[in-house]
Design a protein around this motif. Structure first.
Motif, PDB file in Angstrom:
ATOM      1  N   GLU A 182      32.117  32.262  45.203  1.00 32.97           N
ATOM      2  CA  GLU A 182      32.012  31.971  43.768  1.00 32.97           C
ATOM      3  C   GLU A 182      33.383  31.876  43.108  1.00 32.97           C
ATOM      4  O   GLU A 182      33.489  31.484  41.936  1.00 32.97           O
ATOM      5  CB  GLU A 182      31.192  33.059  43.080  1.00 32.97           C
ATOM      6  CG  GLU A 182      29.735  33.115  43.540  1.00 32.97           C
ATOM      7  CD  GLU A 182      29.041  34.408  43.138  1.00 32.97           C
ATOM      8  OE1 GLU A 182      29.699  35.255  42.474  1.00 32.97           O
ATOM      9  OE2 GLU A 182      27.851  34.568  43.475  1.00 32.97           O
ATOM     10  N   LYS A 183      34.419  32.253  43.849  1.00 31.36           N
ATOM     11  CA  LYS A 183      35.798  32.258  43.350  1.00 31.36           C
ATOM     12  C   LYS A 183      35.923  33.081  42.069  1.00 31.36           C
ATOM     13  O   LYS A 183      36.626  32.708  41.130  1.00 31.36           O
ATOM     14  CB  LYS A 183      36.300  30.825  43.136  1.00 31.36           C
ATOM     15  CG  LYS A 183      36.427  30.034  44.433  1.00 31.36           C
ATOM     16  CD  LYS A 183      37.286  28.801  44.272  1.00 31.36           C
ATOM     17  CE  LYS A 183      37.566  28.163  45.629  1.00 31.36           C
ATOM     18  NZ  LYS A 183      38.486  27.016  45.534  1.00 31.36           N
ATOM     19  N   ASP A 184      35.241  34.214  42.071  1.00 25.44           N
ATOM     20  CA  ASP A 184      35.265  35.122  40.926  1.00 25.44           C
ATOM     21  C   ASP A 184      36.328  36.199  41.190  1.00 25.44           C
ATOM     22  O   ASP A 184      36.048  37.234  41.803  1.00 25.44           O
ATOM     23  CB  ASP A 184      33.885  35.759  40.739  1.00 25.44           C
ATOM     24  CG  ASP A 184      33.775  36.581  39.471  1.00 25.44           C
ATOM     25  OD1 ASP A 184      34.818  37.034  38.957  1.00 25.44           O
ATOM     26  OD2 ASP A 184      32.645  36.782  38.993  1.00 25.44           O
ATOM     27  N   THR A 185      37.537  35.940  40.730  1.00 24.42           N
ATOM     28  CA  THR A 185      38.666  36.821  41.023  1.00 24.42           C
ATOM     29  C   THR A 185      38.458  38.229  40.496  1.00 24.42           C
ATOM     30  O   THR A 185      38.692  39.222  41.211  1.00 24.42           O
ATOM     31  CB  THR A 185      39.968  36.241  40.439  1.00 24.42           C
ATOM     32  OG1 THR A 185      40.196  34.941  40.992  1.00 24.42           O
ATOM     33  CG2 THR A 185      41.161  37.135  40.776  1.00 24.42           C
ATOM     34  N   GLU A 186      38.029  38.357  39.262  1.00 23.55           N
ATOM     35  CA  GLU A 186      37.890  39.685  38.663  1.00 23.55           C
ATOM     36  C   GLU A 186      36.837  40.523  39.385  1.00 23.55           C
ATOM     37  O   GLU A 186      37.039  41.715  39.640  1.00 23.55           O
ATOM     38  CB  GLU A 186      37.541  39.558  37.177  1.00 23.55           C
ATOM     39  CG  GLU A 186      38.673  39.008  36.324  1.00 23.55           C
ATOM     40  CD  GLU A 186      39.961  39.812  36.472  1.00 23.55           C
ATOM     41  OE1 GLU A 186      39.877  41.061  36.423  1.00 23.55           O
ATOM     42  OE2 GLU A 186      41.024  39.198  36.652  1.00 23.55           O
ATOM     43  N   ARG A 187      35.715  39.911  39.723  1.00 21.17           N
ATOM     44  CA  ARG A 187      34.675  40.658  40.440  1.00 21.17           C
ATOM     45  C   ARG A 187      35.143  41.020  41.843  1.00 21.17           C
ATOM     46  O   ARG A 187      34.845  42.110  42.337  1.00 21.17           O
ATOM     47  CB  ARG A 187      33.377  39.848  40.501  1.00 21.17           C
ATOM     48  CG  ARG A 187      32.229  40.619  41.169  1.00 21.17           C
ATOM     49  CD  ARG A 187      30.883  40.004  40.863  1.00 21.17           C
ATOM     50  NE  ARG A 187      29.817  40.838  41.400  1.00 21.17           N
ATOM     51  CZ  ARG A 187      29.133  40.568  42.514  1.00 21.17           C
ATOM     52  NH1 ARG A 187      29.394  39.462  43.203  1.00 21.17           N
ATOM     53  NH2 ARG A 187      28.187  41.379  42.936  1.00 21.17           N
ATOM     54  N   LEU A 188      35.866  40.123  42.474  1.00 17.74           N
ATOM     55  CA  LEU A 188      36.380  40.408  43.814  1.00 17.74           C
ATOM     56  C   LEU A 188      37.354  41.587  43.779  1.00 17.74           C
ATOM     57  O   LEU A 188      37.317  42.454  44.649  1.00 17.74           O
ATOM     58  CB  LEU A 188      37.057  39.174  44.406  1.00 17.74           C
ATOM     59  CG  LEU A 188      37.643  39.341  45.817  1.00 17.74           C
ATOM     60  CD1 LEU A 188      36.572  39.807  46.801  1.00 17.74           C
ATOM     61  CD2 LEU A 188      38.276  38.044  46.291  1.00 17.74           C
ATOM     62  N   LEU A 189      38.205  41.622  42.773  1.00 16.81           N
ATOM     63  CA  LEU A 189      39.132  42.746  42.630  1.00 16.81           C
ATOM     64  C   LEU A 189      38.370  44.061  42.502  1.00 16.81           C
ATOM     65  O   LEU A 189      38.726  45.070  43.121  1.00 16.81           O
ATOM     66  CB  LEU A 189      40.032  42.538  41.410  1.00 16.81           C
ATOM     67  CG  LEU A 189      41.112  41.458  41.540  1.00 16.81           C
ATOM     68  CD1 LEU A 189      41.720  41.142  40.183  1.00 16.81           C
ATOM     69  CD2 LEU A 189      42.212  41.912  42.506  1.00 16.81           C
ATOM     70  N   SER A 190      37.314  44.040  41.702  1.00 15.48           N
ATOM     71  CA  SER A 190      36.509  45.248  41.496  1.00 15.48           C
ATOM     72  C   SER A 190      35.787  45.662  42.773  1.00 15.48           C
ATOM     73  O   SER A 190      35.782  46.846  43.144  1.00 15.48           O
ATOM     74  CB  SER A 190      35.495  45.001  40.376  1.00 15.48           C
ATOM     75  OG  SER A 190      34.682  46.122  40.181  1.00 15.48           O
ATOM     76  N   LEU A 191      35.189  44.699  43.470  1.00 13.08           N
ATOM     77  CA  LEU A 191      34.458  44.994  44.709  1.00 13.08           C
ATOM     78  C   LEU A 191      35.391  45.517  45.798  1.00 13.08           C
ATOM     79  O   LEU A 191      35.063  46.472  46.507  1.00 13.08           O
ATOM     80  CB  LEU A 191      33.738  43.744  45.208  1.00 13.08           C
ATOM     81  CG  LEU A 191      32.452  43.335  44.504  1.00 13.08           C
ATOM     82  CD1 LEU A 191      31.963  41.995  45.053  1.00 13.08           C
ATOM     83  CD2 LEU A 191      31.372  44.403  44.698  1.00 13.08           C
ATOM     84  N   ASP A 192      36.546  44.878  45.910  1.00 11.22           N
ATOM     85  CA  ASP A 192      37.472  45.262  46.966  1.00 11.22           C
ATOM     86  C   ASP A 192      38.025  46.667  46.720  1.00 11.22           C
ATOM     87  O   ASP A 192      38.181  47.459  47.655  1.00 11.22           O
ATOM     88  CB  ASP A 192      38.614  44.249  47.062  1.00 11.22           C
ATOM     89  CG  ASP A 192      39.343  44.323  48.391  1.00 11.22           C
ATOM     90  OD1 ASP A 192      38.665  44.301  49.437  1.00 11.22           O
ATOM     91  OD2 ASP A 192      40.580  44.404  48.390  1.00 11.22           O
ATOM     92  N   LYS A 193      38.303  46.966  45.475  1.00  8.38           N
ATOM     93  CA  LYS A 193      38.793  48.308  45.137  1.00  8.38           C
ATOM     94  C   LYS A 193      37.736  49.368  45.477  1.00  8.38           C
ATOM     95  O   LYS A 193      38.048  50.404  46.077  1.00  8.38           O
ATOM     96  CB  LYS A 193      39.164  48.395  43.663  1.00  8.38           C
ATOM     97  CG  LYS A 193      39.748  49.738  43.265  1.00  8.38           C
ATOM     98  CD  LYS A 193      40.198  49.741  41.808  1.00  8.38           C
ATOM     99  CE  LYS A 193      40.816  51.086  41.443  1.00  8.38           C
ATOM    100  NZ  LYS A 193      41.276  51.111  40.033  1.00  8.38           N
ATOM    101  N   ALA A 194      36.490  49.113  45.105  1.00 10.80           N
ATOM    102  CA  ALA A 194      35.407  50.052  45.408  1.00 10.80           C
ATOM    103  C   ALA A 194      35.209  50.174  46.923  1.00 10.80           C
ATOM    104  O   ALA A 194      34.989  51.267  47.456  1.00 10.80           O
ATOM    105  CB  ALA A 194      34.121  49.599  44.742  1.00 10.80           C
ATOM    106  N   HIS A 195      35.299  49.050  47.614  1.00  7.59           N
ATOM    107  CA  HIS A 195      35.102  49.002  49.064  1.00  7.59           C
ATOM    108  C   HIS A 195      36.125  49.864  49.794  1.00  7.59           C
ATOM    109  O   HIS A 195      35.782  50.630  50.701  1.00  7.59           O
ATOM    110  CB  HIS A 195      35.207  47.547  49.518  1.00  7.59           C
ATOM    111  CG  HIS A 195      35.163  47.358  51.000  1.00  7.59           C
ATOM    112  ND1 HIS A 195      34.063  47.670  51.762  1.00  7.59           N
ATOM    113  CD2 HIS A 195      36.092  46.870  51.871  1.00  7.59           C
ATOM    114  CE1 HIS A 195      34.301  47.377  53.035  1.00  7.59           C
ATOM    115  NE2 HIS A 195      35.528  46.910  53.121  1.00  7.59           N
ATOM    116  N   MET A 196      37.383  49.784  49.368  1.00  5.56           N
ATOM    117  CA  MET A 196      38.443  50.496  50.063  1.00  5.56           C
ATOM    118  C   MET A 196      38.656  51.911  49.535  1.00  5.56           C
ATOM    119  O   MET A 196      39.464  52.663  50.083  1.00  5.56           O
ATOM    120  CB  MET A 196      39.745  49.693  49.997  1.00  5.56           C
ATOM    121  CG  MET A 196      39.675  48.395  50.779  1.00  5.56           C
ATOM    122  SD  MET A 196      41.274  47.564  50.910  1.00  5.56           S
ATOM    123  CE  MET A 196      42.209  48.771  51.834  1.00  5.56           C
TER     124      MET A 196
END
Length: 217
Positions: A182-196
């Motif tokens: 989806e190329k959703d940068t802000e959501r990806l940043l949030s997901l990746d932070k939670a993931h790690m």
């Protein structure tokens, strides 16, 4: 075997838990195993001590370091923030080939989980995240991360021994991939932070199961 090869082999055996945290190392035995004199073994051990993977106690012995949770969290923090910093460029450069590669890695992760192959799961996990750095044209950054992540690496490997954690990692990878599409940068940043960051909470479960692998403090 050259000193560099002794270092690489010892480091590999420590990181994949063939040599478990707390194991005493006998330099004479290692010299025999590797077919070299004590000098390259001693040099490799000193270098690994610099990475906090080996503890050297004069007059007492040499041991594989137990996992230092503080250092592991510092290593996680460095990796997380370097990855978050790479995400905007990755999203700008992402293409169908990279997406396809990530899809393939998730399929391989599911197969590795079915076999309970924890070492392969960790390897595939690293490959999945390395694509973010490659897409951002920062492959050298990821290579640097891998040279200084001994405590975090071993902690992650242990975490994959627990089915619930492995399943959750794969589930989150799928969410991350959908967000990339989806190329959703802000959501990806949030997901990746939670993931790690989730491993900080999960430590409790496996530290209690394998306390001998961790420092008491």
């Amino acid at each position: 075997m050259e000193r560099g090869n002794v270092f690489d082999e010892l480091r590999k055996e420590i990181l994949d838990l063939t040599l478990k945290p707390g194991t005493e190392l006998n330099l004479n035995q290692l010299s025999t195993i590797f077919g070299v004199s004590r000098s390259p073994v001693r040099d490799a051990v000193k270098e690994l001590a610099g990475e906090h993977l080996i503890d050297i106690y004069p007059q007492r012995g040499t041991y594989v370091s137990r996992i230092n949770l503080r250092m592991a969290d510092d290593e996680r923090f460095i990796r997380l923030n370097l990855e978050l910093g790479s995400i905007p460029d990755f999203i700008e450069n992402v293409n169908d080939d990279l997406v396809s590669e990530m899809e393939d890695l998730i399929e391989k992760q599911e197969k590795a989980f079915a076999l309970r192959d924890t070492s392969l799961l960790l390897k595939l996990d690293d490959q999945f995240h390395s694509i973010i750095f490659r897409g951002a044209e920062r492959e050298g950054v990821f290579d640097f991360i891998l040279t200084r992540n001994g405590n975090y690496h071993r902690m992650r490997l242990i975490s994959f021994m627990f089915d619930a954690i492995s399943e959750d990692v794969i589930r989150q990878h799928k969410l991350i991939l959908e967000t990339i599409k989806e190329k959703d940068t802000e959501r990806l940043l949030s997901l990746d932070k939670a993931h790690m960051s989730k491993l900080k909470k999960e430590i409790v479960s496996f530290r209690e199961t394998m306390p001998q692998y961790f420092l008491d403090k």
